[in-house]
Design an enzyme around this catalytic site. Structure first.
Site, PDB file in Angstrom:
ATOM      1  N   ASP A   1       0.870  -1.178   0.000  1.00 14.42           N
ATOM      2  CA  ASP A   1       0.000   0.000   0.000  1.00 14.42           C
ATOM      3  C   ASP A   1       0.904   1.224   0.000  1.00 14.42           C
ATOM      4  O   ASP A   1       2.087   1.132   0.320  1.00 14.42           O
ATOM      5  CB  ASP A   1      -0.884  -0.004   1.255  1.00 14.42           C
ATOM      6  CG  ASP A   1      -1.761   1.252   1.348  1.00 14.42           C
ATOM      7  OD1 ASP A   1      -2.250   1.724   0.304  1.00 14.42           O
ATOM      8  OD2 ASP A   1      -1.950   1.769   2.466  1.00 14.42           O
ATOM      9  N   SER A   2       0.337   2.374  -0.325  1.00 13.29           N
ATOM     10  CA  SER A   2       1.123   3.607  -0.249  1.00 13.29           C
ATOM     11  C   SER A   2       1.535   3.927   1.192  1.00 13.29           C
ATOM     12  O   SER A   2       2.460   4.688   1.411  1.00 13.29           O
ATOM     13  CB  SER A   2       0.306   4.769  -0.812  1.00 13.29           C
ATOM     14  OG  SER A   2      -0.930   4.862  -0.150  1.00 13.29           O
TER      15      SER A   2
ATOM     16  N   CYS B   1      -4.440  -1.163  -2.032  1.00 10.19           N
ATOM     17  CA  CYS B   1      -4.470   0.284  -2.214  1.00 10.19           C
ATOM     18  C   CYS B   1      -5.413   0.589  -3.366  1.00 10.19           C
ATOM     19  O   CYS B   1      -5.231   0.072  -4.474  1.00 10.19           O
ATOM     20  CB  CYS B   1      -3.059   0.776  -2.540  1.00 10.19           C
ATOM     21  SG  CYS B   1      -2.948   2.507  -3.000  1.00 10.19           S
TER      22      CYS B   1
ATOM     23  N   GLU C   1      -6.829   9.016  10.823  1.00 10.04           N
ATOM     24  CA  GLU C   1      -5.447   9.090  11.332  1.00 10.04           C
ATOM     25  C   GLU C   1      -5.360   9.938  12.595  1.00 10.04           C
ATOM     26  O   GLU C   1      -4.457   9.772  13.403  1.00 10.04           O
ATOM     27  CB  GLU C   1      -4.497   9.588  10.237  1.00 10.04           C
ATOM     28  CG  GLU C   1      -4.482   8.593   9.077  1.00 10.04           C
ATOM     29  CD  GLU C   1      -3.236   8.642   8.209  1.00 10.04           C
ATOM     30  OE1 GLU C   1      -2.455   9.601   8.333  1.00 10.04           O
ATOM     31  OE2 GLU C   1      -3.065   7.701   7.407  1.00 10.04           O
TER      32      GLU C   1
ATOM     33  N   CYS D   1     -11.879   2.831   0.202  1.00 12.39           N
ATOM     34  CA  CYS D   1     -10.586   3.343   0.692  1.00 12.39           C
ATOM     35  C   CYS D   1     -10.231   2.492   1.903  1.00 12.39           C
ATOM     36  O   CYS D   1     -11.098   2.235   2.753  1.00 12.39           O
ATOM     37  CB  CYS D   1     -10.712   4.807   1.082  1.00 12.39           C
ATOM     38  SG  CYS D   1      -9.282   5.442   2.000  1.00 12.39           S
TER      39      CYS D   1
ATOM     40  N   HIS E   1      -8.741   3.035   4.546  1.00 20.04           N
ATOM     41  CA  HIS E   1      -8.881   3.624   5.884  1.00 20.04           C
ATOM     42  C   HIS E   1     -10.316   3.517   6.418  1.00 20.04           C
ATOM     43  O   HIS E   1     -10.541   3.582   7.617  1.00 20.04           O
ATOM     44  CB  HIS E   1      -8.520   5.119   5.874  1.00 20.04           C
ATOM     45  CG  HIS E   1      -7.049   5.404   5.983  1.00 20.04           C
ATOM     46  ND1 HIS E   1      -6.149   5.077   5.007  1.00 20.04           N
ATOM     47  CD2 HIS E   1      -6.325   6.013   6.966  1.00 20.04           C
ATOM     48  CE1 HIS E   1      -4.943   5.474   5.375  1.00 20.04           C
ATOM     49  NE2 HIS E   1      -5.008   6.039   6.555  1.00 20.04           N
TER      50      HIS E   1
END
Lengths: 276, 276
Positions: free
Chosen positions: B12-13, B75, B156, B188, B190
């Site tokens: 993933d990035s 990703c 985050e 996504c 996240h």
């Protein structure tokens, strides 16, 4: 090429530095600028100090190839962790954003309670606290620092005065207000776009914009007279470079500068070194 | 080394892909994994397709050096713009997150109104809309896509159920609710951390987590039996690599995986090529 015709280099990890460039353009009408945004590697704020130093060297090296007469580091993260390295290695003056803003904050405060807001990286570095404490010298100044990581994405979303942004600001600013600050350093180049909202929320607090302070410092160091001018024709005095052709650059540039700028040129700086 | 003892590569990035790794660990207890987070260059979402392809090739090349038997692209951005390139160039199966989630959404919807949320880059790419439309084949399915750029920074920041996050979600989800979606793709990596809040806001909507779907696809392609297991000892089956030693990795890894992981090893992948 005589000294005064050499351009001033300005760089940032991305587009935030345009809020500093705006003040340079508005106050130094006889100067040309080269702006570099390292958009391929933005943001720097969550990267290690070592990596940020490597990137900063490459940005500076790129600007030096343009024969710049000074380098303005329009980025709080780089100013916090890499300014000494750049000053050691570059043959021209290197001006960061932290010291000018810290000096202005010390001059502005009446009750000696200064707030500082910034990204998590900038606040963790303690750079503003150290600079303010040093510049206050004998005076006992209290610095109240608060990371505001959501402000950058809110600015980039364009939610400059939305109820969400107010709620986030309420949450972040509460401890600073409780501590009775009378001065607040906007320690991130994105934050000046929140000035209208912050002013209305904190009417009795002096807001310190690092772009304005850094421009005054640049003029002083280079011996240039500051003059007010309009943004008219300002874009034509600047060459814009980015390291990745982000489709958002022109849109955000208009938001930051208030003018339409030419499309930036995409460059590769990965292999650049300050010492050639 | 026999095939089954070769690890599965996951990249993933940054750290978001850990929400996919979590499902791989929980459902494939007899596999070993190599996870690479390109933390030096995160996020990919605001970079050009060409740059993302270059970075994706370097990540894949790094994993191939570990003799992986398959590569899971955990990703959405890379799955959207670089999957074909990786499939052409890699000698092992390459599994993206978009097609498995799109297939699951088509199977789940009853009223043929599917919502998709993701970063601005993922939504602009139209990858989910194209995949869903193709997989729905003869059925007329309406896809309602909505970029949610603030969700990643909110996750985050750890504000998973804060009033701010609810207000942001209200704003983003309003058009999807107005369109009567009965299925929502969390496009996504996240976003699965927002599942408790989203479930309570959208009690009648099926939430599609690309981590679960991609794990099922990986098992099918590799002919592995899926079994439920606990996260106990899961971390010992994974080698963690990052491209920059971000101090947040271990903290966020605990949030994403629910377990404490070893410190990741920092590696340089800039010069790697898929064809050696």
């Amino acid at each position: 090429m005589s000294i005064s015709s050499r351009p001033i280099g300005v760089f940032d990890s991305g587009i935030g530095g345009l809020s500093v460039l705006k003040h340079l353009l508005l106050s130094l009408p006889n100067e040309r600028f080269v702006y570099l945004g390292d958009t391929a590697r933005v943001p720097y704020g969550n990267k290690s100090a070592e990596t940020v130093r490597t990137y900063a060297r490459q940005c500076a090296a790129f600007l030096l190839r343009h024969d710049v007469r000074a380098i303005v580091v329009a980025c709080n993260t780089v100013s916090a962790v890499a300014l000494d390295v750049l000053r050691d290695e570059c043959p021209v003056p290197v001006i960061g954003v932290i010291e000018p803003a810290a000096r202005e904050a010390v001059a502005a405060t009446r009750n000696s309670h200064i707030g500082v807001i910034g990204t998590r990286a900038t606040i963790s570095s303690n750079s503003y606290t150290k600079a303010i404490t040093r510049l206050a010298s004998e005076r006992a100044v209290m610095v109240h620092a608060q990371p505001c990581p959501l402000f950058v994405p809110l600015v980039e979303e364009g939610w400059l005065e939305s109820p969400v942004t107010r709620l986030v600001a309420d949450e972040y600013l509460r401890p600073l207000v409780a501590n009775g600050i009378d001065t607040l350093v906007l320690g991130c180049t994105h934050y000046p776009l929140l000035t209208p909202m912050l002013s209305s929320m904190l009417p009795d607090v002096a807001l310190i914009d690092c772009g304005a302070c850094t421009t005054a410092e640049t003029a002083k160091i280079l011996g240039i007279q500051m003059e007010s001018t309009s943004m008219q024709a300002a874009a034509s005095r600047t060459l814009f470079y980015v390291t990745d052709a982000s489709p958002n650059f022109s849109l955000l540039a208009r938001q930051f500068l208030g003018i339409v700028v030419n499309d930036p040129v995409t460059v590769d700086i990965d292999q650049m070194r300050t010492s050639s």
